[in-house]
Scaffold this active site. Structure first.
Site, mmCIF file in Angstrom:
data_model
loop_
_atom_site.group_PDB
_atom_site.id
_atom_site.type_symbol
_atom_site.label_atom_id
_atom_site.label_comp_id
_atom_site.label_asym_id
_atom_site.label_seq_id
_atom_site.Cartn_x
_atom_site.Cartn_y
_atom_site.Cartn_z
ATOM 1 C CG ASN A 1 -1.973 1.094 1.130
ATOM 2 O OD1 ASN A 1 -1.942 1.922 0.234
ATOM 3 N ND2 ASN A 1 -2.876 1.141 2.087
ATOM 4 C CG ASP A 2 1.590 3.325 3.694
ATOM 5 O OD1 ASP A 2 0.543 3.856 3.278
ATOM 6 O OD2 ASP A 2 1.786 3.012 4.880
ATOM 7 C CB VAL A 3 5.893 0.619 -0.891
ATOM 8 C CG1 VAL A 3 6.413 0.371 0.509
ATOM 9 C CG2 VAL A 3 5.091 -0.574 -1.383
ATOM 10 C CB THR A 4 1.926 1.641 -4.562
ATOM 11 O OG1 THR A 4 0.764 1.733 -3.712
ATOM 12 C CG2 THR A 4 2.451 0.230 -4.514
ATOM 13 C CB ALA B 1 1.972 6.083 6.394
#
Lengths: 465, 102
Positions: free
Chosen positions: A394-397, A435
């Site tokens: 999720n956050d890494v995209t 996050a």
């Protein structure tokens, strides 16, 4: 009985073999041989220790018994543990190294004659300092790893636990550790030694509870490093080269891994270990967000998109590990490959709960490692790919990391998934990631959300291909 | 004046940190998990100290406070040594290259 000089040379040899064991990990082909070097180094170290003591008294049989018990338990765990549980296992192992260091230090403190360190009450000053540092770091490693283990295992909530005055309290305890070591060395009183151990156990516990689940890659690496420094401290006490070399290797290894993980999140090491990340803004952010339209689809739509693609990039994340979807994913990819579709995998440095977590899971599912790429290697390819299949990440995209300076993840290196012609995003719901922020990718024109369990969705897509 | 042996050990320690630094940077990121499990296994060479604690200096009784802690440490370190190396071996065996004929 062999001479101290000869045994010192053998310890040096086993230290060199440990270096070669790590060196082997530069590529998967050489790694298996490297592991054998490591085993050889360990066997040499243990045999030389027996020979240098030379006193095969009645205690010898008990040494073998305990060695055997530990060995059987260890081997059993190693064969039974599922690959998805690797972060917990490593955290658990760290705690054992820490506790073993504490026990050896206690033993040396109680019976210093056995180690040639002097006599109870008049231990050599240098040895006492080394011993107390080894014991304190070992104790911190132990209790810290236990908390990390509980959080990873889900026995304890993964969300950060914070309270008022936490940082001043921790600072106070750290200062008291230094004072206790000073008092211990100047008075040789065993009371200070026990107190030092208790306080160190306490600080290990307090240091890890404010750190959230997704920051575990940093925590595990950090504890890895600590276990090395603890071993080195004991190595100085015992004047043992193998332990000193190994401690230094492991210490720097863990430190480098924590650095790589922090860089992968664009956060400073102190920002991570002070903790509390993602705990506060979660509610406020999601409340004042207006409802934005999302396109959602089913397995049939996803299969249609992929069938007509010529290249697909897969972006796995922690969700894949939770859903145990790696085998289903590989079956889907096999079907895609049969249709002459080019498939590669993109791994973000902090995907999963420990460094390299995703790579191991994919390897377990028989994905060849030369189809798996790191962020820098593959990030430019998203623009040319037809479909990005995001599974459990999720956050890494989140493109917000590149566009919104207000965002807590601004500046974090992210995978340029949105540059693909179309994005398939497998997720249970629209809830924000670790996050605590919304992922802009959900609302993009070219994104199709697939709301389902990762494993089930992947299997359904395979059926429809 | 002779140099204190501690200085030699300190030299080994500092140089090993540098060796570790360069060796670990050359580890491929896809093998970071095996790296952690193998460093775990090798740091259990602390068993050397545990064996000394368990065997040496027991005047009379086999079990005294010092040797009992030694035996316990042997057990913990052995779990780590066997568990760490075997699980690393198991992981590394899974890393395969693409088959050429496909």
């Amino acid at each position: 009985m062999i001479s101290p000089n000869l045994s010192a040379i053998f310890y040096l040899i086993s230290g060199v073999l440990f270096i070669l064991a790590l060196r082997g990990l530069s590529s998967p082909e050489t790694s298996r041989k490297g592991n054998l070097f490591g085993i050889l180094g360990m066997v040499i170290a243990i045999i030389v220790t027996f020979l240098s003591i030379g006193n095969f008294s009645s205690g010898f049989i008990y040494v073998l018994i305990f060695l055997l018990i530990g060995g059987i338990v260890g081997a059993f765990i190693a064969y039974k543990i599922p690959m998805t549980a690797m972060p917990e296992l490593v955290a658990g192992f760290h705690s054992l190294v820490g506790l073993a260091a504490v026990f050896v230090a206690i033993s040396a403190f109680v019976n210093p004659e056995a180690f040639n360190l002097g006599f109870p009450g008049s231990i050599k000053l240098g040895s006492l300092i080394e011993m107390s540092i080894g014991a304190a770091v070992g104790a911190i490693t132990f209790s810290g790893s236990i908390i990390a283990f509980l959080k990873l295992q889900g026995l304890m909530s993964g969300s950060p636990i914070t309270f008022k005055g936490q940082h001043p309290l921790n600072a106070l305890i750290l200062i008291s550790i230094i004072i206790l070591i000073y008092l211990l060395c100047s008075t040789q009183s065993s009371n200070f030694f026990w107190l030092l151990l208790i306080v160190s156990f306490l600080i290990g516990f307090l240091l890890i509870i404010p750190i959230g689940g997704a920051d575990m890659p940093v925590v595990i690496s950090m504890l890895n490093s600590y276990s090395g420094w603890a071993a080195a401290g004991i190595g100085f006490t015992l004047e043992n080269t193998a332990l000193i070399i190994t401690g230094a290797l492991v210490g720097s290894s863990g430190a480098i891994l924590s650095y790589i993980m922090c860089k992968g999140m664009n956060r400073s090491f102190f920002n991570v270990i002070l903790g509390g990340f993602g705990a506060t803004d979660q509610n406020t952010k999601s409340e004042n967000k207006e409802q934005r339209p999302v396109k959602s689809g089913n397995a049939d739509d996803a299969a249609f998109l992929m069938k007509n693609a010529s290249s697909v990039i897969i972006v796995p994340g922690y969700g894949m590990a939770v859903a145990q979807a790696q085998h289903a994913l590989r079956e889907m990819v096999d079907t895609l490959k049969k249709n002459d579709i080019k498939v590669s995998y993109a791994i973000h440095p902090v995907a999963g709960r420990m460094p390299g977590h995703m790579n191991v899971l994919l390897a377990e599912a028989n994905v060849p490692y030369d189809e798996v790429f790191e962020l820098e290697e593959i990030n430019n390819d998203f623009a040319n790919a037809d479909v990005a299949f995001v599974i459990g990440a999720n956050d890494v995209t989140n493109p917000v990391a590149k566009t919104d300076p207000q965002s807590p993840i601004y500046g974090m290196p992210v995978l340029d998934v949105e540059k693909c012609k179309s994005v398939l995003f497998v997720k249970r719901s629209l809830s924000p990631g670790y996050a605590g922020i919304d992922n802009d990718l959900f609302y993009k024109e070219n994104t199709l959300m697939l709301f389902a369990d990762a494993k089930k969705m992947t299997e359904d897509i395979t059926k429809n291909l | 004046m002779e140099i204190d042996p501690l200085i030699f050990r300190l030299s080994i320690f500092i140089l090993s940190i540098f060796v570790g630094y360069y060796v670990v940077w050359s580890v491929t990121p896809s093998l970071h998990t095996p790296l952690m499990s193998v460093t775990n296994a090798i740091s259990s060479v602390i068993i050397v100290g545990a064996i000394i604690a368990g065997l040496a200096g027991n005047s009379g009784s086999v079990f005294n406070i010092s040797s009992i802690f030694g035996f316990l440490a042997i057990c913990l370190a052995a779990i780590n040594i066997f568990g760490g190396f075997l699980v690393t071996q198991r992981m590394l065996a899974m890393y395969k290259k693409k088959k050429k004929d496909k």
